[in-house]
Design an enzyme around this catalytic site. Structure first.
Site, PDB file in Angstrom:
ATOM      1  N   GLU A 249      63.350  60.892  29.593  1.00 12.16           N
ATOM      2  CA  GLU A 249      63.339  62.150  28.842  1.00 12.16           C
ATOM      3  C   GLU A 249      63.140  63.295  29.805  1.00 12.16           C
ATOM      4  O   GLU A 249      62.536  63.116  30.870  1.00 12.16           O
ATOM      5  CB  GLU A 249      62.171  62.168  27.841  1.00 12.16           C
ATOM      6  CG  GLU A 249      62.357  61.219  26.686  1.00 12.16           C
ATOM      7  CD  GLU A 249      61.179  61.286  25.709  1.00 12.16           C
ATOM      8  OE1 GLU A 249      60.505  62.332  25.637  1.00 12.16           O
ATOM      9  OE2 GLU A 249      60.947  60.283  25.047  1.00 12.16           O
ATOM     10  N   LYS A 251      61.223  66.256  31.349  1.00 12.59           N
ATOM     11  CA  LYS A 251      59.792  66.612  31.383  1.00 12.59           C
ATOM     12  C   LYS A 251      59.699  68.130  31.314  1.00 12.59           C
ATOM     13  O   LYS A 251      59.965  68.823  32.300  1.00 12.59           O
ATOM     14  CB  LYS A 251      59.116  66.078  32.651  1.00 12.59           C
ATOM     15  CG  LYS A 251      57.610  66.326  32.675  1.00 12.59           C
ATOM     16  CD  LYS A 251      56.962  65.690  33.892  1.00 12.59           C
ATOM     17  CE  LYS A 251      55.438  65.618  33.818  1.00 12.59           C
ATOM     18  NZ  LYS A 251      54.756  66.822  33.453  1.00 12.59           N
ATOM     19  N   GLU A 301      56.039  69.474  23.514  1.00 15.42           N
ATOM     20  CA  GLU A 301      55.678  70.460  24.531  1.00 15.42           C
ATOM     21  C   GLU A 301      56.215  71.816  24.065  1.00 15.42           C
ATOM     22  O   GLU A 301      57.393  71.928  23.715  1.00 15.42           O
ATOM     23  CB  GLU A 301      56.322  70.032  25.863  1.00 15.42           C
ATOM     24  CG  GLU A 301      55.862  70.806  27.059  1.00 15.42           C
ATOM     25  CD  GLU A 301      54.614  70.212  27.761  1.00 15.42           C
ATOM     26  OE1 GLU A 301      53.989  69.274  27.228  1.00 15.42           O
ATOM     27  OE2 GLU A 301      54.281  70.723  28.827  1.00 15.42           O
ATOM     28  N   PHE A 341      58.275  64.849  21.331  1.00 12.48           N
ATOM     29  CA  PHE A 341      58.572  63.612  22.043  1.00 12.48           C
ATOM     30  C   PHE A 341      57.828  62.386  21.514  1.00 12.48           C
ATOM     31  O   PHE A 341      58.059  61.285  21.986  1.00 12.48           O
ATOM     32  CB  PHE A 341      58.349  63.768  23.550  1.00 12.48           C
ATOM     33  CG  PHE A 341      56.975  64.255  23.957  1.00 12.48           C
ATOM     34  CD1 PHE A 341      55.873  63.429  23.875  1.00 12.48           C
ATOM     35  CD2 PHE A 341      56.810  65.548  24.451  1.00 12.48           C
ATOM     36  CE1 PHE A 341      54.618  63.867  24.268  1.00 12.48           C
ATOM     37  CE2 PHE A 341      55.544  65.992  24.854  1.00 12.48           C
ATOM     38  CZ  PHE A 341      54.448  65.150  24.754  1.00 12.48           C
ATOM     39  N   ARG A 418      45.805  56.716  30.917  1.00 12.40           N
ATOM     40  CA  ARG A 418      46.918  56.919  31.833  1.00 12.40           C
ATOM     41  C   ARG A 418      47.415  55.537  32.213  1.00 12.40           C
ATOM     42  O   ARG A 418      46.620  54.657  32.551  1.00 12.40           O
ATOM     43  CB  ARG A 418      46.412  57.645  33.080  1.00 12.40           C
ATOM     44  CG  ARG A 418      47.488  58.284  33.918  1.00 12.40           C
ATOM     45  CD  ARG A 418      46.874  59.009  35.102  1.00 12.40           C
ATOM     46  NE  ARG A 418      46.256  60.285  34.772  1.00 12.40           N
ATOM     47  CZ  ARG A 418      46.922  61.407  34.546  1.00 12.40           C
ATOM     48  NH1 ARG A 418      48.245  61.431  34.618  1.00 12.40           N
ATOM     49  NH2 ARG A 418      46.288  62.522  34.267  1.00 12.40           N
ATOM     50  N   LYS A 424      55.923  59.607  35.330  1.00 11.58           N
ATOM     51  CA  LYS A 424      56.535  60.918  35.555  1.00 11.58           C
ATOM     52  C   LYS A 424      57.164  60.964  36.938  1.00 11.58           C
ATOM     53  O   LYS A 424      56.694  60.311  37.875  1.00 11.58           O
ATOM     54  CB  LYS A 424      55.505  62.030  35.362  1.00 11.58           C
ATOM     55  CG  LYS A 424      54.289  61.936  36.226  1.00 11.58           C
ATOM     56  CD  LYS A 424      53.321  63.063  35.880  1.00 11.58           C
ATOM     57  CE  LYS A 424      51.986  62.828  36.559  1.00 11.58           C
ATOM     58  NZ  LYS A 424      51.015  63.869  36.322  1.00 11.58           N
TER      59      LYS A 424
HETATM   60  P1  ATP Z   1      51.445  67.367  35.039  1.00  9.40           P
HETATM   61  O1  ATP Z   1      50.343  68.027  35.779  1.00  9.40           O
HETATM   62  O2  ATP Z   1      52.403  66.637  35.895  1.00  9.40           O
HETATM   63  O3  ATP Z   1      52.046  68.200  33.970  1.00  9.40           O
HETATM   64  P2  ATP Z   1      49.550  66.176  33.495  1.00  9.40           P
HETATM   65  O4  ATP Z   1      48.474  65.686  34.370  1.00  9.40           O
HETATM   66  O5  ATP Z   1      49.379  67.426  32.762  1.00  9.40           O
HETATM   67  O6  ATP Z   1      50.853  66.196  34.325  1.00  9.40           O
HETATM   68  P3  ATP Z   1      50.646  63.757  32.753  1.00  9.40           P
HETATM   69  O7  ATP Z   1      50.252  62.741  31.802  1.00  9.40           O
HETATM   70  O8  ATP Z   1      50.473  63.371  34.155  1.00  9.40           O
HETATM   71  O9  ATP Z   1      49.874  65.067  32.454  1.00  9.40           O
HETATM   72  O10 ATP Z   1      52.154  64.172  32.488  1.00  9.40           O
HETATM   73  C1  ATP Z   1      52.551  64.190  31.176  1.00  9.40           C
HETATM   74  C2  ATP Z   1      52.626  65.592  30.655  1.00  9.40           C
HETATM   75  O11 ATP Z   1      53.955  66.056  30.690  1.00  9.40           O
HETATM   76  C3  ATP Z   1      52.256  65.581  29.207  1.00  9.40           C
HETATM   77  O12 ATP Z   1      50.883  65.833  29.063  1.00  9.40           O
HETATM   78  C4  ATP Z   1      53.104  66.659  28.589  1.00  9.40           C
HETATM   79  O13 ATP Z   1      52.351  67.857  28.558  1.00  9.40           O
HETATM   80  C5  ATP Z   1      54.238  66.855  29.551  1.00  9.40           C
HETATM   81  N1  ATP Z   1      55.568  66.465  29.022  1.00  9.40           N
HETATM   82  C6  ATP Z   1      56.679  67.221  29.122  1.00  9.40           C
HETATM   83  N2  ATP Z   1      57.741  66.597  28.610  1.00  9.40           N
HETATM   84  C7  ATP Z   1      57.308  65.390  28.146  1.00  9.40           C
HETATM   85  C8  ATP Z   1      57.964  64.300  27.514  1.00  9.40           C
HETATM   86  N3  ATP Z   1      59.270  64.298  27.258  1.00  9.40           N
HETATM   87  N4  ATP Z   1      57.197  63.231  27.185  1.00  9.40           N
HETATM   88  C9  ATP Z   1      55.874  63.207  27.446  1.00  9.40           C
HETATM   89  N5  ATP Z   1      55.215  64.223  28.053  1.00  9.40           N
HETATM   90  C10 ATP Z   1      55.915  65.317  28.402  1.00  9.40           C
END
Ligand code: ATP
Length: 591
Positions: A249, A251, A301, A341, A418, A424
């Site tokens: 998907e 991001k 998001e 999502f 996590r 990611k």
């Molecule tokens: P980052 O700092 O890389 O944004 P994070 O630490 O905030 O990551 P992670 O779990 O590492 O959080 O990355 C997932 C985040 O990406 C989610 O919390 C969400 O906010 C965002 N996101 C964006 N698009 C998507 C998607 N298609 N599916 C899931 N999460 C998504």
């Protein structure tokens, strides 16, 4: 129950940094608490009166607390003020003052938990013109009858900074131990993750045992702790990890929102469980009109968009929506779209235990796309070439990368965890690894030259969920623009502490210290082993930690993250081990 029992437990907790010892102190204490009181006792141990997602917060301003200490002690205001300057912690001031004060309060009553709770609730709920005076009076009345130790924790409670170090995971361990269900620890943690209410979990365990806890499920109106992603640095690794076939998907780079939709209302929660409903009235409307069922919890998001070109805009733009005032203008000037999502509940069904594909189908069948509401762009791939193409298209669309999601039978929504069911992959991860970290400000250095009168650099830390401690990882002095430097002192003022936080493990010195609260996104050139920083200590040979080299602030304040949600020590170690670059700093000797 007497408040004294809580205060002496907090005192014992504060005097140890061993998580095992904390767990055993808490477990012994929880065993003695009546089931009817356990919920409140657990909230209070975290310095709260309510679960995290309830908006009302205790937080009294320092000056008001100081006034209550003066009123209760009848000591000179200047004397108490000086003491505060020296101690830095209002709890310590209240304790000293209570120990010194002239014993005029002959008629003082021992403090019961009930009385403390009644006054604290009134402090929290005080509204209107005389609310300040009322709050001071309520706290003064408690302090008047409090012992020195009780005074310390009453004041800490109303500042919202308990400093006893009882992280949620330690409390869950203690509950499992107190009620003899250590083998069911996972069920207790799941109940916490789906309800975000540690007090409710404790009460249910005390009243109905583990069966009660297993009955706690995903409910509309009660935010669920979010599932989080791991990271890998190549598409090959991702495909291999996910069994050769997965969903990809886009991001999106905005604010994660969990929407709770019922027949009467739509509520939006952030990753920190804050209520964001008032900040996104347009998203609320899109969800309301597009939903075809009775009740649901969906996640997406919220991304800022340029309405003329349709292009997605940088994350920073959405920060305008986090303000308290002028929302109407912000909605007009900073339009957003929500990209959905996931689906955590659909009508009567708890979807969190269903595989990803079923959750996605539920989403698509029960909501309709509109201008302001879209489903995240998704493609199923089984080759690196397809995955690379999809990644390129994500970048062209203005996204920061992709999320790869497992399609396996067990691809449940792992609440509050996590893991590798989601991976990611961002553009920063390619080529020479230039990864970003979310680091917490724990200290600062007085500025010199052009930064005179401001902070010149910051001491940054990662979080270790195992111990609940923060560990230093770098001194950050670049990437700041003038506006940010000017804003920093105000941003940090409420988090000052007189020395390193009790939650900080540090070998570094600093000119100013802060309780961990503010998270900044930082890019680094490399992770290296360091004798001066403490990040990932305990996972490395004694005396060494990890450091981020050449750190640079990206401009993103991660106010959607709490300090505990910052990059954690294990993640950092994994990134260090996965680092492809060779190093001149001894970092090549991988652990
Ligand atoms: P980052 O700092 O890389 O944004 P994070 O630490 O905030 O990551 P992670 O779990 O590492 O959080 O990355 C997932 C985040 O990406 C989610 O919390 C969400 O906010 C965002 N996101 C964006 N698009 C998507 C998607 N298609 N599916 C899931 N999460 C998504």
């Amino acid at each position: 129950m007497l408040y004294e029992e809580l205060a002496s437990t907090y005192d014992r907790l504060e005097s140890t940094s061993s998580r095992l010892e904390m767990t055993s102190i808490l477990a012994d204490f929880f065993r003695q608490v009546e089931a009817s009181e356990l919920r409140q006792v657990v909230y209070l141990t975290q310095g709260k009166l309510n679960p995290d997602h309830v908006t009302e917060k205790l937080g009294m301003a320092d000056k008001m607390i100081l006034k209550a200490i003066v009123d209760a002690s009848r000591l000179q205001e200047s004397y108490v003020n000086d003491l505060w300057m020296k101690e830095g912690d209002l709890g310590a001031v209240a304790e000293k003052v209570a120990a010194e004060r002239v014993q005029t309060n002959l008629f003082s009553q021992p403090l019961t938990l009930d009385r403390v709770l009644t006054n604290l609730r009134s402090i929290e709920g005080a509204e209107g013109k005389n609310s300040q005076t009322k709050r001071i009076r309520l706290l003064t009345s408690l302090l008047h009858d409090a012992s020195p130790l009780e005074s310390r924790y009453l004041c800490r409670t109303v500042t919202g900074r308990m400093r006893v170090g009882a992280a949620s995971m330690t409390i869950l361990d203690a509950l499992a131990s107190a009620f003899g269900v250590k083998e069911d620890r996972q069920d207790i943690e799941r109940a916490f993750n789906v309800s975000s209410d540690i007090g409710a979990v404790a009460e249910s365990l005390a009243r109905d045992g583990i069966e009660g806890v297993r009955g706690i499920d995903v409910q509309v109106g009660r935010p669920v702790r979010s599932m989080l992603a791991e990271r890998l640095s190549s598409m090959e690794e991702i495909l291999t990890k996910l069994g050769g076939r997965c969903a990809l998907e886009y991001k999106y780079d905005g604010i994660r929102v969990q929407a709770h939709i019922s027949e009467d209302e739509v509520k939006l929660y952030s990753r920190r469980l804050e209520d964001l409903t008032a900040n996104f009235p347009d998203v609320v409307e899109s969800l309301r009109s597009s939903f075809k069922g009775q009740a649901a919890i969906v996640e997406g998001e919220c991304v800022p968009v340029d309405l003329k070109t349709g292009r997605l805009l940088p994350f920073q733009e959405v920060a305008h929506r986090r303000r308290k005032f002028g929302m109407e203008e912000a909605v007009r000037d900073y339009p957003v779209k929500i990209f959905l999502f996931d689906c955590l509940r659909m009508d009567e069904a708890d979807m969190t235990l269903r595989p990803f594909s079923e959750r996605r189908t539920a989403l698509e069948e029960n909501l309709e796309e509109s201008e302001g509401l879209l489903f995240s762009r998704l493609e199923i791939v089984d080759s690196v070439a397809e995955a690379e193409d999809f990644f390129e298209s994500a970048l062209v669309a203005g996204c920061e990368g992709i999320m790869a999601k497992s399609l396996a039978e067990n691809s449940v929504y792992r609440t509050g965890n996590r893991g590798f069911l989601w991976i990611k992959y961002k553009k920063d991860y390619r080529g020479d690894l230039n990864d970003s970290f979310d680091l917490v400000i724990v200290g600062a250095y007085t500025g010199k030259g052009k930064r005179k009168g401001l902070y010149g650099a910051l001491l940054m830390a990662v979080h270790d969920p195992e111990t609940g401690m923060f560990q230093t990882v770098c001194k950050l002095g670049s990437g700041f623009d003038d506006a940010f430097l000017a804003e920093l002192p105000g941003m940090l003022e409420g988090h000052r502490s007189s020395g390193p936080s009790d939650l900080l493990s540090t070998r570094m010195e600093a000119d100013h210290w802060f309780e961990p609260a503010i998270v900044l996104e930082v890019m680094g050139a490399e992770i290296s082993v360091s004798p001066t920083h403490t990040a990932a200590e305990g996972l490395l040979p004694e005396g060494s930690g990890l450091a981020v080299r050449f750190p640079r602030f990206t401009g993103k304040v991660r106010d959607d993250k709490s300090a505990e949600q910052a990059t954690n020590a294990t993640e950092l170690l994994t990134m260090y081990r996965g680092q492809t670059s060779t190093s001149d700093s001894g970092a090549s000797a991988k652990f």
